[in-house]
Design an enzyme around this catalytic site. Sequence first.
Site, PDB file in Angstrom:
ATOM      1  N   ASN A   6      -9.992  -0.031  -0.661  1.00  0.00           N
ATOM      2  CA  ASN A   6      -8.529   0.044  -0.581  1.00  0.00           C
ATOM      3  C   ASN A   6      -7.940  -0.531  -1.873  1.00  0.00           C
ATOM      4  OD1 ASN A   6      -5.815  -0.235  -0.043  1.00  0.00           O
ATOM      5  ND2 ASN A   6      -6.085  -1.164   1.981  1.00  0.00           N
ATOM      6  N   CYS A  20       0.815  -1.225   0.000  1.00  0.00           N
ATOM      7  CA  CYS A  20       0.000   0.000   0.000  1.00  0.00           C
ATOM      8  C   CYS A  20       0.848   1.273   0.000  1.00  0.00           C
ATOM      9  CB  CYS A  20      -0.947   0.003   1.194  1.00  0.00           C
ATOM     10  SG  CYS A  20      -2.136  -1.334   1.115  1.00  0.00           S
ATOM     11  N   HIS A  78      -3.424   7.495   2.013  1.00  0.00           N
ATOM     12  CA  HIS A  78      -3.784   6.172   1.496  1.00  0.00           C
ATOM     13  C   HIS A  78      -5.178   5.839   2.022  1.00  0.00           C
ATOM     14  CE1 HIS A  78      -3.950   2.023   0.552  1.00  0.00           C
ATOM     15  NE2 HIS A  78      -3.760   1.605   1.790  1.00  0.00           N
TER      16      HIS A  78
HETATM   17  O1  UT7 Z   1      -3.829  -0.751   3.439  1.00  0.00           O
HETATM   18  C1  UT7 Z   1      -3.058  -1.590   4.241  1.00  0.00           C
HETATM   19  C2  UT7 Z   1      -3.346  -1.325   5.617  1.00  0.00           C
HETATM   20  N1  UT7 Z   1      -4.564  -1.979   6.038  1.00  0.00           N
HETATM   21  C3  UT7 Z   1      -5.294  -1.386   6.940  1.00  0.00           C
HETATM   22  O2  UT7 Z   1      -4.987  -0.278   7.298  1.00  0.00           O
HETATM   23  C4  UT7 Z   1      -6.445  -2.134   7.562  1.00  0.00           C
HETATM   24  C5  UT7 Z   1      -6.416  -1.898   9.041  1.00  0.00           C
HETATM   25  N2  UT7 Z   1      -7.472  -2.575   9.798  1.00  0.00           N
HETATM   26  C6  UT7 Z   1      -8.770  -2.253   9.664  1.00  0.00           C
HETATM   27  O3  UT7 Z   1      -9.147  -1.451   8.848  1.00  0.00           O
HETATM   28  C7  UT7 Z   1      -9.755  -2.887  10.645  1.00  0.00           C
HETATM   29  O4  UT7 Z   1      -9.034  -3.584  11.635  1.00  0.00           O
HETATM   30  C8  UT7 Z   1     -10.760  -3.849   9.964  1.00  0.00           C
HETATM   31  C9  UT7 Z   1     -11.723  -3.048   9.124  1.00  0.00           C
HETATM   32  C10 UT7 Z   1     -10.035  -4.874   9.131  1.00  0.00           C
HETATM   33  C11 UT7 Z   1     -11.579  -4.559  11.037  1.00  0.00           C
HETATM   34  O5  UT7 Z   1     -12.210  -3.622  11.916  1.00  0.00           O
HETATM   35  P1  UT7 Z   1     -12.100  -3.831  13.503  1.00  0.00           P
HETATM   36  O6  UT7 Z   1     -12.882  -2.757  14.112  1.00  0.00           O
HETATM   37  O7  UT7 Z   1     -10.639  -3.916  13.849  1.00  0.00           O
HETATM   38  O8  UT7 Z   1     -12.871  -5.195  13.722  1.00  0.00           O
HETATM   39  P2  UT7 Z   1     -12.326  -6.592  14.280  1.00  0.00           P
HETATM   40  O9  UT7 Z   1     -11.388  -7.238  13.330  1.00  0.00           O
HETATM   41  O10 UT7 Z   1     -11.860  -6.424  15.686  1.00  0.00           O
HETATM   42  O11 UT7 Z   1     -13.656  -7.414  14.296  1.00  0.00           O
HETATM   43  C12 UT7 Z   1     -14.799  -7.014  15.096  1.00  0.00           C
HETATM   44  C13 UT7 Z   1     -15.924  -7.978  14.845  1.00  0.00           C
HETATM   45  C14 UT7 Z   1     -15.510  -9.430  14.971  1.00  0.00           C
HETATM   46  O12 UT7 Z   1     -16.589 -10.139  15.539  1.00  0.00           O
HETATM   47  P3  UT7 Z   1     -16.612 -10.502  17.124  1.00  0.00           P
HETATM   48  O13 UT7 Z   1     -15.379 -11.322  17.343  1.00  0.00           O
HETATM   49  O14 UT7 Z   1     -16.578  -9.186  17.833  1.00  0.00           O
HETATM   50  O15 UT7 Z   1     -17.898 -11.253  17.280  1.00  0.00           O
HETATM   51  C15 UT7 Z   1     -15.330  -9.879  13.554  1.00  0.00           C
HETATM   52  O16 UT7 Z   1     -15.522 -11.268  13.398  1.00  0.00           O
HETATM   53  O17 UT7 Z   1     -16.396  -7.821  13.498  1.00  0.00           O
HETATM   54  C16 UT7 Z   1     -16.405  -9.111  12.848  1.00  0.00           C
HETATM   55  N3  UT7 Z   1     -16.152  -8.906  11.425  1.00  0.00           N
HETATM   56  C17 UT7 Z   1     -17.117  -8.680  10.544  1.00  0.00           C
HETATM   57  N4  UT7 Z   1     -18.435  -8.593  10.671  1.00  0.00           N
HETATM   58  C18 UT7 Z   1     -19.162  -8.349   9.554  1.00  0.00           C
HETATM   59  C19 UT7 Z   1     -14.942  -8.897  10.793  1.00  0.00           C
HETATM   60  N5  UT7 Z   1     -15.138  -8.665   9.487  1.00  0.00           N
HETATM   61  C20 UT7 Z   1     -16.483  -8.539   9.308  1.00  0.00           C
HETATM   62  C21 UT7 Z   1     -17.259  -8.281   8.177  1.00  0.00           C
HETATM   63  N6  UT7 Z   1     -18.598  -8.195   8.361  1.00  0.00           N
HETATM   64  N7  UT7 Z   1     -16.748  -8.116   6.948  1.00  0.00           N
END
Ligand code: UT7
Length: 326
Positions: free
Chosen positions: A283, A114, A253
Amino acid sequence: MTFHSVVRGCGAYLPSRIVTNHDLAAKMDTSHEWIVERVGIHQRHMAQEGEYTSDLATQAARQALDRAGISPESIDLIVLATTTPDDTFPAAAVTVQQKLGAHNAFAFDVQAVCSGFVYALSVADNFIRSGQVKSALVIGAETMTRLLDFNDRGTAVLFGDGAGALVLQAEEGALQKNDSQRGVLSTHLYSDGRYRDALYVDGGPSRGGAVGYVRMQGREVMKHAVEKIGASVKKALEFHGLTPQDIDWFVPHQANIRIINAVAKHFSLPMERVIITVDQHANTSAASIPLALAVAQADGRILPGQLVVIEAMGGGFTWGSAVIRW
Ligand code: UT7
């Protein structure tokens, strides 16, 4: 003799196929509401079958060349930032060279995921500063959706495909640190391989042949993104003796609206001066910054002479920033 590089043209290309969050929710356990709330994405563009990274890159490059009023034959260098080349080799950049008919250039790819566009801009700018080339195409192009595991909702909803390109030309003379003349004022690049496992693709030519899929510890990446992007922008501003108030346009980004909001808040930057495309493009990795630049130039927001700060962070980790007097 000393030189600096000036942005002469900017172009973009997005595949025509649009995939909404609702389209994804029909196929996997996710929802439009979750994606909008956690990431800020509404839709992404997806390359068609038979449409490759070099095709997207070539379209964006043609538009940038047209807008610069420069012929492909007068380009000396093509640097293409991509994680998703058409083939393992040759570099996608030489395919773009061939498609454009840029036969007087030398061309290669840069892989910094990225952060790739910031790296590619830095490489091209340094070739121009050294006097080795007079004009360069800097492209970010990706078909990231080809690296997605649609059984992994934590990554499959995040990425899209697209390309953006800049034409740089050499001007005589070195720029001062806080110059009011147009040009690339500075680039600052960083990496730290200790974080390799936080964001990677589980395949590759040497590791077993298969291309692999994106794997990410989202929370860990997000924490580091805010911290590392903030530090690199601070360092760039300090280098120039600038304050956040001097920034006309912040072009980050486009990974997650929450990361962008947090960085903007850290620098007290009003969101009216931040270019956002993550809602429409998702992204697009190395393509996200030049796509955002092209959108904001085409709609009349970014104007010649304005101070533009770009930044990115991605797999590796790699990160960096650049300050451009547009
Ligand atoms: O460009 C390269 C750099 N990349 C980035 O900068 C990405 C950085 N990370 C992020 O943007 C975020 O961490 C994500 C968008 C990937 C995830 O958001 P988060 O607030 O960190 O959520 P999480 O991974 O902690 O997941 C929270 C909950 C989980 O469920 P439980 O365990 O709380 O029941 C996940 O299983 O959300 C669930 N979850 C989803 N639910 C619906 C994860 N993905 C999804 C989804 N739809 N697509």
